[in-house]
Write a protein that holds these residues in place. Structure first.
Motif: not given
Length: 348
Positions: A11-27, A139-147, A154-155
């Motif tokens: 079982a994989k541990a959920p991504a840490h908040r800092t990791h998710r935030f770094a991915l959002l910045l990279r996006r 309409r890409s907001v629908l995809f990002w809201k599904s994550l 995000t903001v």
């Protein structure tokens, strides 16, 4: 057959908040790399190209001039100079001349680095204006809201991208542009018999200016919050043409306040509204504050030198101004509203 430990699913541990935030910045960076990186880089390259063209034209013009340049003195006599030897001229400089030379070099360095910052202002403005509107439009907001990413995260990633990532990249490119400019200027000085270490790198404060520009980013981020908040609020709220809403609402409010003398009710004039409300809503992305402009007078330039006007001790003086924090609080409030609007906005 019994399953071994190696074959059991892990079982994989959920991504840490800092990791998710770094991915959002990279996006944000990859989706807007043209504005974040290439726009200031191209602006810096164009400024250097124009500098090279100017240097070439000047050197060709001097080469095609008469061998002896004749100058008429105040007493009516003349003096001829055969060629230009900066080494000889440097030997004649006294302490006051060297101080003026240092100020001139510092001013030239700042001017050479200005183009990436000018582009940065427009990139920040239009990035904030489209940050939440564009994702609803396509309409890409629908995809990002599904994550599994909250609206706040995000903001916040867009806020950090606007107030930190864009200024940081523009500042690094501006510093690189400034250093390349000094190299080009050093080549011209060497061509005319001068010592770049004595005439350029020694009197100038390249390292101090570079560090001061980097140190100013946190102050700039706080100062820009009212404009960032207002633009993102319009981006989250407007169903169409957010640019018109973002620009016309403050401007028409200023016109209304001026025409009907509304500020007299508070013992203030209309200029206060334009400088403290309208300007903070629209011009906060410009990296100059009224406190900075008040210090940039001729007397200070002559006595202290330009470099002292951008040193951290002077720039961080903005944090002692109540207007800075009042504007920042207003910006945070508008950003909180933008987060709520992103959560509930329906383009249906």
């Amino acid at each position: 057959m019994n399953a071994t430990a190696d074959t059991l699913p892990v079982a994989k541990a959920p991504a840490h908040r800092t990791h998710r935030f770094a991915l959002l910045l990279r996006r944000e960076y990859w989706e807007h790399r043209g504005g974040f990186f290439w726009a200031p880089l191209i602006a810096g390259a164009i400024s250097l190209l124009l500098t090279v063209v100017f240097f070439v034209i000047a050197m060709v013009g001097m080469r095609n001039a008469d061998g002896d340049a004749k100058f008429y003195l105040d007493d009516g006599s003349t003096m001829s100079i055969n060629g230009l030897d900066l080494g000889v001229l440097a030997a004649q400089l006294d302490a006051e001349d060297k101080a003026q030379l240092a100020t001139g070099i510092d001013m030239t360095m700042l001017l050479s680095s200005a183009w990436p910052f000018i582009v940065m202002v427009f990139v920040m403005f239009f990035y904030c204006l489209g940050a939440l509107y564009d994702e609803r439009k396509d309409r890409s907001v629908l995809f990002w809201k599904s994550l599994p990413v909250s609206d706040g995260e995000t903001v916040l990633s867009k806020i950090v991208a606007a107030t930190v990532a864009i200024p940081l990249l523009a500042t690094l490119i501006a510093i690189a542009t400034m250093l390349v400019f000094l190299v080009l200027l050093s080549a011209v000085v060497m061509y005319h018999g001068g010592n770049p270490l004595e005439l350029i790198w020694g009197p100038g404060h390249a390292l101090t200016i570079a560090l001061s520009l980097l140190a100013a980013i946190p102050v700039y981020a706080i100062w820009a919050l009212p404009t960032v908040g207002w633009l993102m609020l319009c981006s989250a709220w407007a169903r169409s043409v957010p640019f018109l809403w973002a620009v016309l609402v403050p401007l028409l409010s200023g016109v209304f306040v001026t025409m009907f003398s509304v500020m007299r009710l508070f013992n203030l004039d209309a200029d206060w509204f334009w400088s403290n409300i309208v300007a903070r809503m629209l011009l906060g992305v410009v990296p100059l504050t009224p406190y900075d402009l008040a210090r940039m007078d001729g007397a200070q330039l002559e006595s202290a030198g330009l470099v002292h006007l951008i040193e951290p001790a002077a720039v961080y003086g903005n944090l002692l101004q109540p207007a800075t924090w009042i504007g920042a609080a207003a910006g945070v409030a508008m950003l909180l509203v933008a987060i709520r609007l992103r959560r509930w906005r329906d383009e249906g």
